[in-house]
Write a protein that holds these residues in place. Structure first.
Motif, PDB file in Angstrom:
ATOM      1  N   LEU A 120     -22.619 -55.387  12.181  1.00  0.00           N
ATOM      2  CA  LEU A 120     -22.163 -55.724  11.039  1.00  0.00           C
ATOM      3  C   LEU A 120     -20.861 -56.417  10.961  1.00  0.00           C
ATOM      4  O   LEU A 120     -19.776 -55.994  11.859  1.00  0.00           O
ATOM      5  CB  LEU A 120     -22.116 -54.593   9.892  1.00  0.00           C
ATOM      6  N   VAL A 121     -20.857 -57.654  10.658  1.00  0.00           N
ATOM      7  CA  VAL A 121     -19.234 -58.579  10.752  1.00  0.00           C
ATOM      8  C   VAL A 121     -18.896 -58.673   9.313  1.00  0.00           C
ATOM      9  O   VAL A 121     -19.467 -58.903   8.633  1.00  0.00           O
ATOM     10  CB  VAL A 121     -19.837 -59.657  11.450  1.00  0.00           C
ATOM     11  N   THR A 122     -17.778 -57.979   9.214  1.00  0.00           N
ATOM     12  CA  THR A 122     -16.867 -58.012   8.118  1.00  0.00           C
ATOM     13  C   THR A 122     -15.693 -59.007   8.037  1.00  0.00           C
ATOM     14  O   THR A 122     -14.833 -58.666   9.087  1.00  0.00           O
ATOM     15  CB  THR A 122     -16.334 -56.620   7.445  1.00  0.00           C
ATOM     16  N   THR A 123     -15.458 -60.037   7.224  1.00  0.00           N
ATOM     17  CA  THR A 123     -14.344 -60.780   7.449  1.00  0.00           C
ATOM     18  C   THR A 123     -13.408 -60.254   6.635  1.00  0.00           C
ATOM     19  O   THR A 123     -13.640 -59.994   5.491  1.00  0.00           O
ATOM     20  CB  THR A 123     -14.634 -62.056   7.050  1.00  0.00           C
ATOM     21  N   LEU A 124     -11.979 -60.263   7.070  1.00  0.00           N
ATOM     22  CA  LEU A 124     -11.069 -59.589   6.306  1.00  0.00           C
ATOM     23  C   LEU A 124     -10.358 -60.763   5.321  1.00  0.00           C
ATOM     24  O   LEU A 124     -10.524 -61.753   5.709  1.00  0.00           O
ATOM     25  CB  LEU A 124     -10.149 -58.872   7.097  1.00  0.00           C
ATOM     26  N   SER A 125      -9.564 -60.099   4.425  1.00  0.00           N
ATOM     27  CA  SER A 125      -8.815 -61.041   3.676  1.00  0.00           C
ATOM     28  C   SER A 125      -7.757 -61.757   4.587  1.00  0.00           C
ATOM     29  O   SER A 125      -7.382 -61.368   5.579  1.00  0.00           O
ATOM     30  CB  SER A 125      -8.285 -60.493   2.593  1.00  0.00           C
ATOM     31  N   LYS A 126      -7.393 -62.952   3.824  1.00  0.00           N
ATOM     32  CA  LYS A 126      -6.283 -63.724   4.941  1.00  0.00           C
ATOM     33  C   LYS A 126      -5.322 -63.380   5.408  1.00  0.00           C
ATOM     34  O   LYS A 126      -4.932 -63.527   6.569  1.00  0.00           O
ATOM     35  CB  LYS A 126      -6.012 -65.029   4.347  1.00  0.00           C
ATOM     36  N   SER A 127      -4.911 -62.362   4.917  1.00  0.00           N
ATOM     37  CA  SER A 127      -3.382 -61.907   5.256  1.00  0.00           C
ATOM     38  C   SER A 127      -3.756 -60.884   6.209  1.00  0.00           C
ATOM     39  O   SER A 127      -2.563 -60.429   7.052  1.00  0.00           O
ATOM     40  CB  SER A 127      -2.670 -61.231   3.883  1.00  0.00           C
ATOM     41  N   LYS A 128      -4.886 -60.231   6.423  1.00  0.00           N
ATOM     42  CA  LYS A 128      -5.202 -59.599   7.640  1.00  0.00           C
ATOM     43  C   LYS A 128      -5.360 -60.225   8.835  1.00  0.00           C
ATOM     44  O   LYS A 128      -6.387 -60.598   8.946  1.00  0.00           O
ATOM     45  CB  LYS A 128      -6.116 -58.411   7.187  1.00  0.00           C
ATOM     46  N   ARG A 129      -4.416 -60.018   9.928  1.00  0.00           N
ATOM     47  CA  ARG A 129      -4.477 -60.680  11.085  1.00  0.00           C
ATOM     48  C   ARG A 129      -5.018 -59.945  12.205  1.00  0.00           C
ATOM     49  O   ARG A 129      -4.311 -59.806  13.274  1.00  0.00           O
ATOM     50  CB  ARG A 129      -3.230 -61.462  11.509  1.00  0.00           C
ATOM     51  N   THR A 130      -6.101 -59.085  11.851  1.00  0.00           N
ATOM     52  CA  THR A 130      -6.578 -58.152  13.006  1.00  0.00           C
ATOM     53  C   THR A 130      -7.841 -58.286  13.296  1.00  0.00           C
ATOM     54  O   THR A 130      -8.663 -58.818  12.452  1.00  0.00           O
ATOM     55  CB  THR A 130      -6.153 -56.614  12.685  1.00  0.00           C
TER      56      THR A 130
END
Ligand SMILES: Nc1ncnc2c1ncn2[C@@H]1O[C@H](COP(=O)(O)OP(=O)(O)OP(=O)(O)O)[C@@H](O)[C@H]1O
Ligand SMILES: C[C@@](O)(CCO)CC(=O)[O-]
Length: 511
Positions: free
Chosen positions: A99-109
């Protein structure tokens, strides 16, 4: 780069899965694209143009999506295939799901969550050694053929790998570090510092280290996921010409091989190839600096197989190394054994491809069965069997149930038994009881399944209430909560009770 490749990449912005991204993103995640309709404000051309330009600035977040790849059995030729001989492998219905979950832009991890091996780790994207990987002398592209790991790049990720799973026992840490290293190596090669923050969560129904290609399935899933995130794959979509689909699958396979190299050291590439492509293949890699020769076996027969897990874990890397050392010590003798395995494989293919080959006929099956027995004997002489594997042979042979060989790397792991037609249910029940009492696990599986698949976005119709709204969203929470293999299959399985499940898509490479 060929014209084809240029078109393949650019083309995907026009059609196929990629055009779905925008559409689906707009309709499911809604917020990312905003109102793209443009018919509601009626403020004339200028404002419409400005609106479009404004919109262009925001790069829409990808929806959560999933990829899946099948495990495999090697019918003939394991180990010999590492030394340039042929092997026959078939995909099985046990699979891994990522499962690939994209994080919100502010999260750089970037986070790896592998609950099957109790591994979870997060890195800060901006702290990864991008400059080393993007140096012109090192930079690799998604279409490159990479046939060996670059020691400088491996060294560059060591500080990141060293910190993984501190405090866990050494054996476990090693597995975690291996997972971390193989991921980072591929991520840094393919990605760039502008990559979005994301989380990769993997669950698998394949027993780990059992010879069923579990590591290759992860390699294939990771490769497909990263290439999809980079928008370098078109499809899968129903109208895609087979040769375009094959190019996509070839790209996934190339990078999956890189991942496998990190885990195993010296893989032949047969596992990731059959896992990517699905069905069955005749595989040979004579020259490691070139692509292997892969012959798809689309009509591979449905052999009646019993798959038994000794529940004795092994390391493929260690078993492969054992054979390499034996060959170094006795080059001529081991060379002859490997030649004999090659002969077994080519003879098995000849039998299977005969017009009169019939999976219900004792004569047909005996031919292949005897070859499997010979193959096992040769593997024993290479030192890669295990007393628990020999015990399965003893039990099967004693009852005259069929022909047995180890499958995969050996040293534990799994065996396959080609069942003799007409064996009584009573005999089979007795064998199964005995195996269970002695701590073996029997697997029901089908041979020759679909290869790498994509569920984009991660939404499935599952016969429940949500179907009316388009299906159930697979999110991190319900994916992690699914109980055991059955829970995973029920939630996200490629195959439902009535065959292939709507939503999952596969590259149509068959022709
Ligand atoms: N479900 C999983 N979750 C996370 N990592 C996994 C999982 N399954 C396999 N792996 C990775 O793959 C490694 C096992 O690979 P190995 O090649 O030894 O076994 P295999 O792939 O099952 O067998 P074979 O190569 O003989 O077919 C593990 O140590 C781990 O790094
Ligand atoms: C043992 C081996 O031949 C098969 C493992 O499934 C290793 C390889 O081909 O990479």
């Amino acid at each position: 780069m060929t014209q084809r490749e240029v078109n393949g990449v650019n083309g995907l912005h026009q059609d196929g899965l990629e055009s779905n991204h925008i559409h689906i993103n707009g309709s499911i995640n809604g917020s990312a694209n905003g109102n793209t309709n443009g018919t509601t404000n009626g403020n004339g051309v200028k404002s419409e143009v400005r609106k479009r330009m404004d919109r262009k600035k925001s790069s829409p977040m990808m929806p959560t999506f999933m990829v899946s790849a099948p495990g495999k059995v090697i019918v003939c030729g394991e180990h010999a295939v590492v030394h340039g001989k042929a092997a026959i492998a078939a995909s099985i219905s046990l699979r891994s799901y990522l499962l690939v979950t994209t994080l919100s832009k502010s999260k750089r991890t970037v986070t790896l969550t592998f609950p099957d091996i109790d591994f979870n780790h997060t890195w800060n994207i901006d702290e990864l050694p991008w400059s080393t990987f993007s140096h012109p002398s090192k930079k690799k592209y998604y279409y490159d053929l990479v046939t060996e790991l670059d020691p400088d790049l491996v060294a560059a990720i060591q500080p990141l790998v060293r910190d993984v799973s501190l405090g866990k026992p050494a054996e476990i840490r090693k597995v975690h570090q291996n997972s971390a290293g193989s991921f980072l190596y591929m991520f840094l090669n393919l990605g760039s510092q502008s990559f979005p923050g994301c989380q990769y969560t993997l669950r698998s129904t394949i027993p780990i280290g059992a010879g069923l290609g579990s590591s290759a399935t992860i390699a294939v899933c990771m490769s497909a996921a990263l290439l999809l995130q980079l928008r370098t794959l078109s499809g899968p979509h129903p109208d895609q010409p087979p040769e375009e689909a094959r190019l996509q699958v070839e790209r996934i396979n190339r990078w999956a091989f890189v991942y496998e190299m990190f885990i195993h050291g010296n893989p032949s590439g047969v596992d990731n190839t059959v896992s990517t492509q699905g069905k069955a293949v005749m595989f040979q890699r004579k020259d490691y600096s070139k692509p292997p020769s892969v012959r798809p076996l689309w009509d591979f027969p449905e052999l009646p197989l019993l798959l038994v897990d000794t529940r004795t874990a092994k390391s493929t890397a260690a078993e492969v190394e054992k054979v390499r050392k034996l060959k170094e010590a006795h080059p001529k003798l081991v060379g002859s054994i490997l030649d004999a395995v090659d002969k077994v494989t080519t003879s098995a293919l000849e039998l299977i491809e005969r017009d009169d080959f019939n999976t219900k006929s004792e004569e047909s099956l005996r031919g292949v069965g005897e070859l499997m027995n010979i193959n096992h004997g040769l593997l024993v002489s290479l030192g890669v069997s295990h007393p628990r594997l020999e015990r399965v042979r003893e039990l099967v042979d004693h009852e005259g149930i069929g022909w047995t060989k180890l499958t995969g790397a050996g040293g534990g792991g799994c065996s396959i038994t080609l069942l003799r037609p007409g064996v009584s249910r009573q005999k089979l029940d007795k064998l199964e009881r005995q195996l269970e009492e002695e701590g073996y696990q029997k697997f029901e599986t089908t041979l020759g399944c679909d290869g790498v698949g994509v569920l984009w976005p991660a939404v499935l119709r599952n016969g429940m209430d949500q179907d009316e709204e388009g299906g159930m969203e697979i999110d991190l929470e319900n994916f992690l909560r699914a109980e055991g293999n059955e829970g995973v299959e029920r939630l996200v399985g490629v195959h439902g009770d009535n065959g292939a499940r709507e939503g999952w898509k596969f590259w149509g490479v068959e022709s």
